[in-house]
Scaffold this motif. Structure first.
Motif, PDB file in Angstrom:
ATOM      1  N   ASP A  26       0.467  -1.123  -0.061  1.00  0.00           N
ATOM      2  CA  ASP A  26      -0.024  -0.127   0.222  1.00  0.00           C
ATOM      3  C   ASP A  26       0.509   0.986  -0.268  1.00  0.00           C
ATOM      4  OD1 ASP A  26      -2.401  -1.354   0.097  1.00  0.00           O
ATOM      5  OD2 ASP A  26      -2.743  -1.382   2.228  1.00  0.00           O
ATOM      6  N   ARG A  27       0.581   2.063  -0.932  1.00  0.00           N
ATOM      7  CA  ARG A  27       1.232   3.626  -0.635  1.00  0.00           C
ATOM      8  C   ARG A  27       1.496   3.979   0.827  1.00  0.00           C
ATOM      9  NH1 ARG A  27       2.031   6.194  -5.426  1.00  0.00           N
ATOM     10  NH2 ARG A  27       0.121   5.054  -6.156  1.00  0.00           N
ATOM     11  N   LYS A  28       0.856   4.258   1.543  1.00  0.00           N
ATOM     12  CA  LYS A  28       0.696   4.478   2.947  1.00  0.00           C
ATOM     13  C   LYS A  28       2.351   3.478   3.792  1.00  0.00           C
ATOM     14  CE  LYS A  28      -3.478   1.741   4.822  1.00  0.00           C
ATOM     15  NZ  LYS A  28      -2.474   0.868   5.590  1.00  0.00           N
TER      16      LYS A  28
ATOM     17  N   PRO B 220       3.676   2.887  -9.938  1.00  0.00           N
ATOM     18  CA  PRO B 220       2.266   2.722  -9.168  1.00  0.00           C
ATOM     19  C   PRO B 220       1.878   1.058  -9.721  1.00  0.00           C
ATOM     20  CG  PRO B 220       2.333   4.092 -10.838  1.00  0.00           C
ATOM     21  CD  PRO B 220       3.540   3.988 -11.036  1.00  0.00           C
TER      22      PRO B 220
ATOM     23  N   SER C 209      -1.816   0.081  -8.673  1.00  0.00           N
ATOM     24  CA  SER C 209      -2.598   0.500  -8.831  1.00  0.00           C
ATOM     25  C   SER C 209      -3.101   1.939  -8.700  1.00  0.00           C
ATOM     26  CB  SER C 209      -3.426  -0.723  -8.005  1.00  0.00           C
ATOM     27  OG  SER C 209      -3.133  -0.559  -6.604  1.00  0.00           O
ATOM     28  N   LYS C 210      -4.104   2.516  -7.748  1.00  0.00           N
ATOM     29  CA  LYS C 210      -4.520   3.379  -7.362  1.00  0.00           C
ATOM     30  C   LYS C 210      -3.638   3.396  -5.834  1.00  0.00           C
ATOM     31  CE  LYS C 210      -8.361   6.348  -5.599  1.00  0.00           C
ATOM     32  NZ  LYS C 210     -10.086   6.449  -5.286  1.00  0.00           N
ATOM     33  N   ASN C 211      -3.977   2.450  -5.112  1.00  0.00           N
ATOM     34  CA  ASN C 211      -3.572   2.376  -4.473  1.00  0.00           C
ATOM     35  C   ASN C 211      -2.178   1.798  -3.405  1.00  0.00           C
ATOM     36  OD1 ASN C 211      -5.487   4.841  -2.575  1.00  0.00           O
ATOM     37  ND2 ASN C 211      -7.278   2.522  -2.700  1.00  0.00           N
ATOM     38  N   GLU C 212      -1.762   1.125  -4.337  1.00  0.00           N
ATOM     39  CA  GLU C 212       0.001   0.517  -4.212  1.00  0.00           C
ATOM     40  C   GLU C 212       0.983   0.662  -5.117  1.00  0.00           C
ATOM     41  OE1 GLU C 212      -2.100  -4.310  -2.891  1.00  0.00           O
ATOM     42  OE2 GLU C 212      -2.405  -3.705  -5.357  1.00  0.00           O
TER      43      GLU C 212
END
Length: 473
Positions: A429-431, A454, A456-459
């Motif tokens: 996850d990006r976070k 990137p 995906s949107k959050n990964e």
């Protein structure tokens, strides 16, 4: 001067008095908590309940998982420390009372007074406090029948050193789901988890000496994945396919599907290698979905990619010309990385588990070396021996941070000075990226390549090529 000495003596006496009051209060609190526990368990006023409790819960505790003796020993150890400290303080106060003249002559300085309190009082009290906190009480869990059972992490109260306790404590998935092994916890292995699987281990070792073993490799693998590893040796004969064929020559085997007759298929959903195609939703495995399709595998690490996170083998080897000779591929694969490296005269050992498909058999039939180890296990390789460690398709954001820390330190152990760590398409996850970046960078390896892209949107993907530095001894 005389007044100053009397003042110092008075302060020392008051300090000892307060410490005695503190220790007395601690004993009272522990006694009250113990009585409360006994009352809660039904040990007071309910004779029938006492018998029932001892007959059911205690029997369950001793027979299955809770090591009551280890817990009792740890509590006794802490109480002995506190008792020893109290006796030492009382003895010191009594000695001071006898030697008033020595105190009045000023033979004890403020520095000596401070040192005495630190070494003889504060440090032992701190050690007792830490030891008390380290005692792990068994967990009471509700089962499907709404009855309570006691569960304890295996043998954890037997160990005093906190690093061992951290090592053997189970590591849960960070995303709150079953991990890729389809288990709730990862147990780092020193054999301790076998106490949780006593019956299963006894079944595994129940065989006729000298006869054929049961076809139970998958049963053994479940024990390994649950931390009962390394397994004991057995004195029975392993089974093989009744129609085993001679393997293909090495110049053919690297990029050709092996003969189906060379695998025991009874414990897999598929019965041949063609069934393991990524197009088949009932293939029986999830990770590395296209690993058994040789035409796809041939394209990895050699062709130009539009993604910056895809490094080619030729680019990596060019960083250390002629220096990369042996290495480890850590992940879930069918050995294609090792096959490509063999074409470059580099020997790679590939870790593998049979998670729904015959990964180990497939790697070996290609003429490569599978290493049958779990994520839990210390690698059976000596210090400073590997030129390269490559990991892909396995190490990602589900890993507990402490578990990853132990893994990375083990990789650092076996990687030689000047060796390369190739992190290939790690994703999370990006976070969580900053946390994982710290984990990889904490060893201060030299960066040859470091790319984030990137997924995906959050990964996000992270690929890196890092060089282990020489370290002064």
């Amino acid at each position: 001067m005389r007044n100053k000495l009397i003042h110092t003596k008075g302060r020392l006496g008051r300090t000892m008095g307060w410490l005695q009051i503190l220790l007395g209060g601690l004993v009272i609190i522990m006694t009250t908590l113990s009585l409360f526990k006994f009352y809660s368990a039904g040990f007071i006023f309910h004779k029938d309940d006492v018998c029932r409790y001892f007959y059911t819960t205690t029997r369950h505790v001793y027979e299955e998982s809770f090591d009551a003796k280890a817990l009792s020993d740890r509590v006794e150890e802490v109480l002995d420390q506190l008792e020893s400290l109290q006796e030492k303080l009382e003895s010191a106060v009594e000695e001071m009372g006898k030697n008033k003249q020595v105190l009045n002559n000023g033979n004890i300085t403020r520095i000596e007074h401070k040192k005495y309190l630190e070494e003889e009082v504060i440090k032992p009290l701190y050690n007792a406090h830490i030891a008390l906190r380290q005692i792990r009480l068994p967990k009471v869990e509700k089962n499907s029948k709404n009855s309570s059972t006691i569960k304890e992490e295996p043998l954890i109260n037997n160990f005093v050193v906190e690093e061992i306790r951290k090592y053997i404590s189970p590591k849960k998935s960070r995303i709150g789901k079953l991990n890729m092994y389809m288990t709730e916890n990862i147990y780092n292995t020193i054999g301790h988890a076998c106490v949780l699987h006593k019956k299963e281990l006894e079944d595994y070792m129940d065989y006729d000496i000298g006869s054929y073993c049961k076809d139970d490799w998958n049963f053994a693998q479940k024990l390994m994945l649950n931390g009962c590893d390394p397994l004991p040796r057995r004195r029975c004969l392993t089974r093989a396919s009744k129609v085993y064929q001679k393997p293909y020559p090495v110049n053919e085997s690297l990029w050709r599907l092996p003969d189906n007759r060379n695998v025991r298929w009874s414990n897999y959903q598929c019965r041949n290698f063609s069934c393991l195609s990524s197009k088949n939703p009932k293939r029986g495995y999830n990770k590395c979905s296209g690993c058994f399709e040789m035409e796809k595998e041939k394209l990895k690490w050699v062709r130009n990619s539009s993604l910056a996170v895809d490094f080619s083998i030729s680019d990596v080897l060019a960083i250390k010309p002629g220096e990369i000779r042996i290495g480890l591929d850590f992940g879930i694969s069918t050995g294609s990385f090792a096959a490509r490296m063999r074409e470059q005269n580099v020997t790679i050992v590939t870790t593998a588990l049979n998670l729904g498909a015959p990964f180990n058999e497939f790697i070996a039939l290609r003429g490569l070396i599978p290493l049958y180890v779990t994520l839990n296990q210390r690698l059976p390789l000596f210090d400073n021996t590997m030129d390269l460690i490559h990991t892909t398709g396995f190490m990602d954001g589900w890993l507990d941070m402490l578990l990853l820390d132990f893994i990375l330190f083990d990789w650092d152990r076996i990687l030689r000075p000047g060796g390369l760590l190739w992190i290939d398409r790690f994703f999370c996850d990006r976070k969580d990226l900053d946390d994982y970046m710290y984990m990889f960078l904490q060893f201060r390896y030299k960066k040859h390549k470091w790319t984030i892209a990137p997924k995906s949107k959050n990964e996000v993907y992270l690929s890196a090529l890092l060089e282990k530095p020489p370290r002064a001894i």
